[in-house]
Design a protein around this motif. Structure first.
Motif, mmCIF file in Angstrom:
data_model
loop_
_atom_site.group_PDB
_atom_site.id
_atom_site.type_symbol
_atom_site.label_atom_id
_atom_site.label_comp_id
_atom_site.label_asym_id
_atom_site.label_seq_id
_atom_site.Cartn_x
_atom_site.Cartn_y
_atom_site.Cartn_z
ATOM 1 N N ALA A 105 0.816 -1.206 0.000
ATOM 2 C CA ALA A 105 0.000 0.000 0.000
ATOM 3 C C ALA A 105 0.854 1.263 0.000
ATOM 4 C CB ALA A 105 -0.933 0.004 1.203
ATOM 5 N N ARG A 106 2.168 1.104 0.193
ATOM 6 C CA ARG A 106 3.026 2.296 0.203
ATOM 7 C C ARG A 106 3.889 2.367 -1.055
ATOM 8 N NH1 ARG A 106 3.532 5.459 3.702
ATOM 9 N NH2 ARG A 106 1.888 5.316 5.243
ATOM 10 N N ALA A 107 4.002 1.274 -1.763
ATOM 11 C CA ALA A 107 4.721 1.272 -3.040
ATOM 12 C C ALA A 107 3.791 0.612 -4.051
ATOM 13 C CB ALA A 107 6.028 0.501 -2.925
ATOM 14 N N VAL A 108 2.938 1.453 -4.640
ATOM 15 C CA VAL A 108 1.859 0.921 -5.476
ATOM 16 C C VAL A 108 2.334 0.819 -6.919
ATOM 17 C CG1 VAL A 108 -0.547 1.182 -6.116
ATOM 18 C CG2 VAL A 108 0.266 2.113 -3.954
ATOM 19 N N PHE A 109 2.388 -0.391 -7.411
ATOM 20 C CA PHE A 109 2.793 -0.595 -8.804
ATOM 21 C C PHE A 109 1.922 -1.701 -9.370
ATOM 22 C CE2 PHE A 109 6.002 -2.198 -11.999
ATOM 23 C CZ PHE A 109 5.769 -1.155 -12.873
ATOM 24 N N LEU A 110 0.966 -1.330 -10.211
ATOM 25 C CA LEU A 110 -0.061 -2.287 -10.607
ATOM 26 C C LEU A 110 -0.034 -2.592 -12.093
ATOM 27 C CD1 LEU A 110 -2.961 -0.669 -8.577
ATOM 28 C CD2 LEU A 110 -1.491 -2.532 -7.857
ATOM 29 N N ARG A 111 1.119 -2.473 -12.725
ATOM 30 C CA ARG A 111 1.136 -2.695 -14.169
ATOM 31 C C ARG A 111 0.643 -4.108 -14.500
ATOM 32 N NH1 ARG A 111 5.996 -0.961 -18.292
ATOM 33 N NH2 ARG A 111 5.809 1.078 -17.351
ATOM 34 N N LYS A 112 0.779 -5.015 -13.536
ATOM 35 C CA LYS A 112 0.394 -6.406 -13.793
ATOM 36 C C LYS A 112 -1.112 -6.581 -13.963
ATOM 37 C CE LYS A 112 0.501 -7.496 -8.847
ATOM 38 N NZ LYS A 112 0.966 -6.200 -8.310
#
Lengths: 380, 331
Positions: free
Chosen positions: B130-137
């Motif tokens: 929740a603090r390093a949001v990376f949702l490219r997947k």
């Protein structure tokens, strides 16, 4: 006792910074949203300079102490023994802690050397701060205040990025130790000495600000703040005046940063964030009342003490606050600022009207006689 | 082999996001005459809406865009109506308005952080980070191989592109077109332009200036929210993203001149391309150590613009470049 000492030292450091901000914003009306830059500059200088200068000085003036610095661990296979000053200088960053420890030992036995280093550090800190104030304000100095504010805010970020990524400066993400220039006081007493020293400088800065705002220059700053066009029409160089204000303000703020780093004994780039060193000072100045040094003192004291109390009673507060106490800090920062702006924009202690000179003084300036009550104008 | 150079993709998506942000910032600057320092915060709201929609509820992440528009727009609207409008009615200077926007940014920042903590604590397994949001997947991929085989190119593999590569520029262009239509083709838009040009006069002819300004804040916040909702699908974001990208938004708006929306469009494209391509070029020329210094690029662009053409690229009179205008922003 330790709590009181920590609060006092932090209060004095913040006072140095808020007084400089009060000169810039309160009196001159410059929205300096890049305060963190000068503070970080001063702190980074404290990490970068005194240790290296100290070693160079020892090289120039040979000293009795034998150089024998043990660095690294034998088990890890990284053991290094530095036996000359050149090696110590070369390994300054990798063997930082060991070199600083050794230097602390030299300083402990030589008070003159320590004082010399302190003076060199503070003078160069002031010069660096002034320089930073100059280059960061240069692109926006002729523009309206909101453009200047955006430029200064953007510039404020730069030094932190450099500090984090360029290791020789302050050791990158690991940080760097600052030589214990108060080591001659010995043990815990060093914190007392350091605090007293910061208080003295803060008092000096306060006195300087009081003199400044009572001088013709102070009145000119306020004239510029209240009506730039009028000031300009009277032949005052508004851009130059702003520039000078920012140079002086940044030099003072840089001193604050240096003193803070010397006090804590370490510098790490992440500490010098926009929140802690730009926005906290802003809240303090606005809370206390702008263009008013007493107000700034009041605002700074109120806020530093309040924050330290939150930190001190963190564990006890944790039960009452349903989230991490760290965010209470920023939440209060925002809320307090908004409430002051909406409810009491003049702050705790409002700005006092400028005192005009006494009649006798005025007449003596224009060359008139007090008793006659008229000036030379009538004669001519 | 990918269809499009990854660098080009980066430029397209990042510039589109930046344009949406700088357009909104310029719009509110034109109406209220205050640079909004909490603009990055509005975008951060979008990031967390996407995280909630995409990871917590496992829905289509693009549903987050309209929702973010609404939420960020309402937050911006409440800032205008609750803080900026009362302040300016009381005759507060633009300095005080700026400080108010900064204060508001801190409210947003703390609430976002509290929310991120809450997500980690209660739904840590679902939202992962929740603090390093990376949702490219969880982004969709658009496959072009049927098209290639239909064109008779045979079976080509790896012809799929991330959906964001198309959706970000489409959203950006359609929002600019929509804004353009609103401002030039509708009665309300004409009224809004009048309110920007001369508020007292607009009030005299019966235009509701306050409403026009409020709508501009809603649109501005909404666009920032949409831009923010796209960010985690493309690069690593977090609670700090808003304040980090603020420098780029300011740079884009200043390069664009801060006076009209098309300038903001140009500025966003210029800064977006300069940041991505500049960093890539410098990294090949000087080595990868230069990459962390990327934020210096918008700063340099901003400084050069202010020094040589303070009215931005749209303010330069191109036919007579020998005499660059220096008035305008200098009053």
């Amino acid at each position: 006792m330790n709590f009181v000492l920590a609060v006092t030292a932090q209060l004095a450091v913040y006072l140095i910074i808020t007084i400089s901000l009060n000169i810039e914003y309160g009196y001159a009306g410059i929205p300096h949203f890049g305060k963190v830059l000068a503070v970080a500059g001063g702190a980074f200088l404290a990490g970068f300079l005194p240790g290296r200068v100290g070693i160079l000085l020892l090289k120039l003036f040979p000293h009795g102490d034998i150089v024998n610095i043990v660095c690294g661990q034998e088990e890890a296979g990284s053991l290094k023994i530095l036996t000359s000053l050149d090696e110590a200088l070369g390994q300054y960053i990798p063997c930082n802690n060991a070199v600083i420890d050794w230097l602390g030992g030299v300083i402990a036995s030589n008070i003159g050397f320590a004082l010399l280093l302190i003076i060199i550090t503070l003078v160069s800190s002031g010069l660096l701060g002034g320089f930073l104030g100059f280059i960061t304000s240069y692109p926006g100095i002729r523009l309206r205040g909101d453009y200047l504010a955006m430029v200064l805010l953007a510039m404020g970020e730069m030094l932190r990025i450099i500090g984090l990524n360029y290791e020789p400066l302050v050791g990158g993400t690991l940080g760097i130790s600052v030589p214990n220039l108060y080591a001659w006081a010995g043990g815990e007493l060093r914190f007392v000495v350091a605090t007293v020293f910061i208080i003295l400088i803060a008092a000096g800065v306060y006195f300087y600000a009081e003199l400044l705002v009572r001088s013709p220059l102070g009145r000119l700053l306020r004239a510029m703040r209240d009506n730039e066009v009028t000031a300009e029409s009277l032949g005052k160089d508004v851009a130059g005046l702003r520039m000078r204000t920012l140079v002086v303000g940044s030099a003072i703020a840089s001193l604050g940063g240096t003193l803070y780093a010397l006090y804590t004994g370490g510098v790490i780039a992440t500490t010098y964030s926009r929140v802690s060193w730009t926005f906290w000072p802003w809240v303090m100045v606005i809370l206390g009342g702008t263009a008013n040094n007493v107000g700034t003192l009041a605002g700074t004291s109120a806020f530093v003490v309040f924050r330290q109390l939150i930190i001190f009673y963190k564990d006890r507060l944790a039960g009452f606050v349903p989230f991490n106490i760290v965010w209470l800090d920023t939440l209060i920062l925002g809320a307090v600022l908004l409430v002051i702006l909406l409810q009491r924009p003049e702050g705790i202690i409002p700005e006092k009207p400028t005192f005009t000179l006494r009649r006798e003084k005025l007449l003596s300036i224009i060359g008139g006689d007090v008793k006659k009550g008229v000036g030379k104008e009538e004669d001519s | 082999m990918p269809l499009v150079d990854p660098l080009v993709r980066d430029v397209v998506v990042y510039s589109s996001i930046l344009v949406m942000l700088s357009t909104g910032l310029t719009l509110t600057y034109m109406t209220t005459k205050v640079p909004n320092f909490s603009h990055g915060g509005f975008a951060t709201i979008g990031i967390y809406v996407t995280l909630t929609i995409g990871m917590l509820f496992r829905l289509n992440p693009y549903l987050s865009a309209p929702l973010s528009f609404l939420i960020s727009g309402l937050v911006a609207l409440s800032m205008y109506l609750g803080i900026l409008h009362p302040l300016s009615r009381r005759g507060a200077s633009y300095l005080q308005l700026m400080i108010a926007t900064i204060a508001f940014e801190f409210l947003i920042f703390s609430i976002i952080n509290i929310y991120a903590d809450y997500l980690t604590e209660n739904f840590g397994r679902l939202v992962e980070q929740a603090r390093a949001v990376f949702l490219r997947k969880i982004d969709y991929r658009i496959d072009f191989s049927p098209l290639a085989s239909a064109l008779g190119l045979g079976e080509v593999r790896g012809l799929d592109e991330p959906a964001m590569f198309f959706i970000a520029p489409i959203t950006m262009i359609s929002s600019i077109v929509a804004l353009h239509t609103l401002l030039t083709r509708t009665k309300f838009g004409t009224g809004m332009r009048a309110a920007i040009e001369n508020p007292p006069l607009a009030e005299v002819v019966g235009i509701n200036v306050r409403l026009a300004y409020a709508i501009s804040w809603f649109i501005s916040g909404g666009l920032a929210g949409v831009a923010g909702s796209y960010m985690p699908l493309w690069f690593l974001t977090g609670p700090e993203t808003g304040s980090q990208i603020l420098v780029s938004i300011f740079a884009a708006s200043i390069v664009g001149g801060f006076q009209n929306l098309y300038g903001a469009l140009l500025g966003g494209l210029v800064i977006g391309a300069a940041e991505i391509l500049g960093t890539a070029e410098l990294a090949t020329a000087l080595g990868p150590w230069i990459i962390p210094y990327r934020p210096v690029i918008p700063l340099v662009a901003m400084s050069i613009t202010l020094l040589f053409a303070p009215q931005g690229i749209t303010g330069i009179s191109w036919p007579s470049l020998s005499r660059v205008k220096t008035s305008g922003a200098t009053d």
